[in-house]
Design an enzyme around this catalytic site. Structure first.
Site, PDB file in Angstrom:
ATOM      1  N   THR A  90       3.264   6.683   6.267  1.00  0.00           N
ATOM      2  CA  THR A  90       2.660   6.819   7.597  1.00  0.00           C
ATOM      3  C   THR A  90       2.346   8.285   7.860  1.00  0.00           C
ATOM      4  OG1 THR A  90       3.852   4.893   8.414  1.00  0.00           O
ATOM      5  CG2 THR A  90       3.060   6.454  10.068  1.00  0.00           C
ATOM      6  N   CYS A 103      12.377  30.451  -2.095  1.00  0.00           N
ATOM      7  CA  CYS A 103      12.853  29.251  -2.802  1.00  0.00           C
ATOM      8  C   CYS A 103      13.835  29.622  -3.901  1.00  0.00           C
ATOM      9  CB  CYS A 103      11.676  28.509  -3.418  1.00  0.00           C
ATOM     10  SG  CYS A 103      10.309  28.343  -2.285  1.00  0.00           S
TER      11      CYS A 103
END
Length: 397
Positions: free
Chosen positions: A238, A328
């Site tokens: 969705t 990261c």
């Protein structure tokens, strides 16, 4: 409380108020599922379409070539795995560089375990990949070249148009990770012959958790996420309507503000670089010396005799927030793969500091850093056996 100076805009940016304002109704009032057929979902459907339009305009792409994702890492994974799996009958060879983001490198390593062959090209001491090297690495089996648009650590802007032309000539797909470039560099996917391009909203003052992959019409690619028929059957899940709306607004603002913003950032960057070089001995600017080939907000220095992690903590205690590499990887104590790839010795790479500037930085911020940083470096070097050895060797020479 010390003054607070955030200089890690390459790690993430804040969401601009205008972006948040446009997003808010989609959390509470206009919460319909954009894939539903009833009229209650019309506003969400229109909002997603508008965002797609804004992204396509920013890249000079077609509207139906933009696919929304959960961020840059998903877009990179989809581009690399999707092309590899969909085209393995044609060939099994991929070309990339040693300085890519880990979302590319780790995906490439994963594909090697699956039987694909990957060439990791070296770069020069400023981080540039040679188009000639790419040309020489191409074989009959090559199906994809992936080269980042601009490097997140040292700011190098790669020769993307030339690489695109080469790939077009050789009939090989070309992907670029443009996560750091959006809002700083003009991008035209048609003119640059780019087949796939990744982006992430939180790098250009949009929300976290949403990105996009541009896929040129006609490119043969497999789905990464299977499920419902969202994103024209190519990416199930969705739609994150509020996030997508935020990405669309953020990219529109980034394009509008780019000339003015880049000029401001270039001036601040120049002030910071000149100030550091004038106040601190034995420093090395990493990345391009030609500032027109470098991201306007990027500064990366190595300080001989300094541990990057210690430096970050010292700066943090003074209210200055920077990075030793990409966010990261900064939880790991290994030196940056990018700095090692441009030929820095292990101990020099360890003593690196990236300061990446952004919308809220001012000349006062730069001057504050120039007041604090030299004192920290001086103090740390006085306690550093590495610095002592370095100076001893220098005197002997």
């Amino acid at each position: 409380m010390n003054k607070q100076v955030y200089m890690d805009y390459s790690a993430t940016t804040y969401t601009k108020p205008e972006v948040l304002e446009e997003m808010l109704p989609f959390f509470t009032e206009n919460f319909g599922n954009p894939s539903s057929l009833y009229s209650f979902s019309d506003k969400t459907k229109k909002a997603v379409n508008l965002a797609r339009e804004r992204v396509s305009k920013a890249l000079n792409a077609e509207k139906n070539e933009i696919f929304f994702t959960s961020g840059g890492s998903e877009a990179d994974n989809w581009a690399i795995k999707g092309i590899a799996y969909a085209n393995k009958k044609k060939g099994n060879h991929i070309i990339t560089t040693k300085i890519e983001h880990h979302a590319i490198l780790h995906t490439a390593q994963f594909l090697e375990k699956e039987g694909f062959k990957v060439t990791y090209l070296p770069v020069d001491e400023e981080g540039f990949v040679s188009v000639e090297d790419i040309k020489n690495a191409i074989t009959d089996e090559t199906i994809l070249v992936s080269v980042m648009f601009a490097n997140n650590e040292i700011g190098t802007i790669e020769p993307i148009k030339e690489i695109g032309e080469l790939c077009k000539e050789k009939n090989i797909y070309f992907h670029t990770d443009a996560v750091q470039a959006i809002g700083h560099v003009d991008i035209d996917v048609k003119d640059m012959n780019i087949d796939l391009l990744s982006m992430s909203a939180h790098k250009f003052y949009g929300p976290k958790g949403v990105g996009a992959l541009y896929i040129k019409n006609g490119v043969k690619i497999q789905n990464l996420i299977h499920g419902g028929g969202q994103e024209r059957g190519k990416r199930a899940s969705t739609e994150n309507t509020a996030g997508i709306v935020g990405l669309g607004k953020a990219i529109e603002l980034a394009m509008e503000n780019m000339p003015e913003e880049n000029e401001k950032l270039s001036n601040l960057r120049g002030r910071l670089i000149r100030g550091i070089e004038a106040r601190i001995p034995e420093v090395k600017l990493n990345g391009p010396k030609d500032m027109s080939r470098r991201l306007p907000n990027n500064v990366n220095f190595s300080f001989i005799g300094i541990e990057g992690e210690t430096l970050l903590l010292d700066l943090d205690m003074n209210g200055i927030f920077g990075s030793t590499g990409s966010a990261c990887a900064s939880a790991s104590l290994d030196p940056s793969h990018v700095l090692l790839s441009i030929g820095l010795p292990h101990e020099t790479a360890h003593g690196s500091l990236r300061l990446s500037l952004g919308a809220k930085n001012t000349e006062e911020d730069i001057d504050y850093v120039l007041e604090v940083l030299p004192k920290i470096i001086k103090q740390r070097r006085e306690m550093s056996p590495l610095w002592e050895d370095y100076m001893k060797n220098k005197e002997e020479k």
